[in-house]
Design an enzyme around this catalytic site. Structure first.
Site, PDB file in Angstrom:
ATOM      1  N   GLU A 113      -9.257   9.711   5.007  1.00  0.00           N
ATOM      2  CA  GLU A 113      -9.459   8.764   5.871  1.00  0.00           C
ATOM      3  C   GLU A 113      -9.908   9.619   7.302  1.00  0.00           C
ATOM      4  O   GLU A 113      -9.212  10.291   7.719  1.00  0.00           O
ATOM      5  CB  GLU A 113      -8.060   8.096   6.429  1.00  0.00           C
ATOM      6  CG  GLU A 113      -7.697   6.914   5.380  1.00  0.00           C
ATOM      7  CD  GLU A 113      -6.649   5.939   5.605  1.00  0.00           C
ATOM      8  OE1 GLU A 113      -6.263   5.043   5.423  1.00  0.00           O
ATOM      9  OE2 GLU A 113      -5.645   6.610   6.480  1.00  0.00           O
ATOM     10  N   GLU A 163       0.627  -1.262  -0.130  1.00  0.00           N
ATOM     11  CA  GLU A 163      -0.027   0.226  -0.025  1.00  0.00           C
ATOM     12  C   GLU A 163       0.894   1.195   0.119  1.00  0.00           C
ATOM     13  O   GLU A 163       1.798   1.311   0.684  1.00  0.00           O
ATOM     14  CB  GLU A 163      -0.864   0.057   1.139  1.00  0.00           C
ATOM     15  CG  GLU A 163      -1.927   1.233   1.093  1.00  0.00           C
ATOM     16  CD  GLU A 163      -2.777   1.194   2.455  1.00  0.00           C
ATOM     17  OE1 GLU A 163      -3.828   2.019   2.722  1.00  0.00           O
ATOM     18  OE2 GLU A 163      -2.619   0.268   3.286  1.00  0.00           O
TER      19      GLU A 163
END
Length: 258
Positions: A240, A147
């Site tokens: 996020e 990621e």
């Protein structure tokens, strides 16, 4: 007399009817209604908006709602309104996911041109970021192995890190990296499933970002452990959100891979 008038009308007709056609297709018809469901999706051109509220059950209350504002070519305008109270950890990552030209080996990617202009209003203190999120795999369409996050803003949050300073703050594995007109610190660690590389700005925010995301991948393949044989499977951008209340407005969002 009649034939002369008819001839004149026929000669003028193409000019009369051709003029309005010029802008057809530039602005596309999309679903602009607001969505708040935990796993709602909205397709818009080459993108999918995901209301990914995977940590919702960890909050005592709250939700994330989003809507597409418009789509013109590859440029998407969209908005995300979220509020979360209680619990720990990220509650949602409402994001725009690219669906075109993925599953290429990193060695075959020439560029990933990206532009994102955004603004945010908040109520009190929040814990969140605004970030691109990329994933790679050992095979096309395979399970995620790496990621890569590129944080355009950090609001009292912190990256995944395997190293920490004596005061408990994450310790970068590389500092003061110049990429895409900004200076970044790189953090590295594991989320339990993937290796995670996180680029964070050394200071401030990038509310009008324009650059080649492939430069971040090239840095990782040349200076870190990311292999050029990996396949790029996912490119997303969003916030996020952990706690607080905010409205993220993206006037420009565009990603293209070549």
């Amino acid at each position: 007399m009649f034939s002369k008038k008819l001839t004149a009308i026929l000669l003028l007709a193409p000019f009369v009817f051709a003029a309005p056609v010029e802008d057809v297709g530039k602005r596309q018809s999309v679903d602009t209604s607001q969505h708040c469901g935990q796993w709602d999706t909205v397709t818009a051109g080459q993108y999918t908006m995901y209301l990914d509220q995977w940590g919702k059950d960890n909050a005592s209350s709250g939700q994330s709602c989003a809507n597409v504002v418009s789509l013109s070519g590859t440029n998407l305008a969209w908005q995300n309104t979220w509020t979360w109270q209680g619990g720990s950890g990220v509650k949602s990552y409402t994001n725009i996911n690219l669906n075109a030209n993925l599953n290429k080996q990193l060695s075959a990617i020439q560029n990933i041109d990206a532009a994102w202009s955004w603004s945010q209003t908040t109520s009190g203190s929040i814990v969140a970021n605004v970030a691109y999120d990329l994933f790679t795999s050992s095979s096309a369409g395979g399970s995620n192995q790496n990621e890569i996050m590129i944080w355009l803003a950090n609001f009292n949050a912190g990256p995944i890190s395997s190293q920490y300073n004596s005061d408990g703050t994450p310790k970068p594995v590389a500092s003061n990296i110049s990429i895409a007109g900004h200076t970044w610190n790189l953090y590295s660690g594991s989320n339990g499933a993937n290796n995670v590389f996180s680029f964070l700005l050394t200071s401030g925010t990038a509310q009008s970002f324009s650059g080649d995301l492939n430069l971040f991948l090239k840095y990782l393949t040349s200076s870190q452990t990311l292999s050029t044989s990996q396949y790029l499977t996912t490119v997303q951008g969003g916030s996020e959100a952990t706690s607080g209340t905010a409205v993220l407005t993206s006037s420009t969002y565009s990603v293209t891979i070549a």
